[in-house]
Design a protein around this motif. Structure first.
Motif, PDB file in Angstrom:
ATOM      1  N   TRP A 137       3.829 -20.172 -16.972  1.00  0.00           N
ATOM      2  CA  TRP A 137       5.156 -20.352 -16.375  1.00  0.00           C
ATOM      3  C   TRP A 137       4.985 -20.459 -14.874  1.00  0.00           C
ATOM      4  O   TRP A 137       4.319 -19.627 -14.263  1.00  0.00           O
ATOM      5  CB  TRP A 137       6.051 -19.152 -16.698  1.00  0.00           C
ATOM      6  N   CYS A 175      11.817 -19.698 -13.463  1.00  0.00           N
ATOM      7  CA  CYS A 175      10.481 -20.064 -13.925  1.00  0.00           C
ATOM      8  C   CYS A 175      10.637 -21.138 -14.999  1.00  0.00           C
ATOM      9  O   CYS A 175      11.597 -21.112 -15.768  1.00  0.00           O
ATOM     10  CB  CYS A 175       9.768 -18.852 -14.525  1.00  0.00           C
ATOM     11  N   ALA A 197       8.428 -23.781 -17.948  1.00  0.00           N
ATOM     12  CA  ALA A 197       7.200 -24.009 -18.707  1.00  0.00           C
ATOM     13  C   ALA A 197       7.484 -24.959 -19.860  1.00  0.00           C
ATOM     14  O   ALA A 197       8.634 -25.263 -20.153  1.00  0.00           O
ATOM     15  CB  ALA A 197       6.664 -22.684 -19.247  1.00  0.00           C
TER      16      ALA A 197
END
Length: 112
Positions: A48, A55, A57
């Motif tokens: 991440w 964040c 990802a």
């Protein structure tokens, strides 16, 4: 007929690989209360990248309370405000469970 069958099978196989690749392109976002202390966090075998209170990802797992709890732990126990891919974020109830806010289930006991 055999050549046509081979073409159809090859087309189907290539579409299934494309589907797997596009599933990997789904971006998850986690928004926390406050700023992330680290620029990079690893949770559930996923890297991440964090900037401020967000964040992002491309994980190989679905959005779940369990996955949310793990990223919260890796972020130093941060309170999670949002988690999941666009359109597939956890609900308010799921976020409460992720953050440990959910009230325990009430059990009814028979009275004597």
């Amino acid at each position: 007929m055999s050549a046509l069958r081979s073409i159809v099978i090859a087309a189907l196989a290539s579409m299934s690989f494309a589907g797997a690749a596009s599933a990997r392109d789904v971006v998850f976002t986690v928004q926390i209360e406050g700023a992330a202390a680290e620029r990079q966090v690893i949770a559930q075998n996923t890297v991440w990248l964090c900037e401020g209170d967000t964040c992002r990802a491309r994980p190989n797992h679905a959005a779940s309370v369990r996955a949310c709890r793990q990223i919260a732990r890796e972020l130093g126990g941060a309170r999670i405000l949002a988690y999941g891919p666009e359109g597939g974020e956890l609900t308010a109830d799921e976020l409460a469970r992720c953050n440990g806010d959910a009230a325990p289930a009430v059990t009814h006991q028979a009275q004597n």
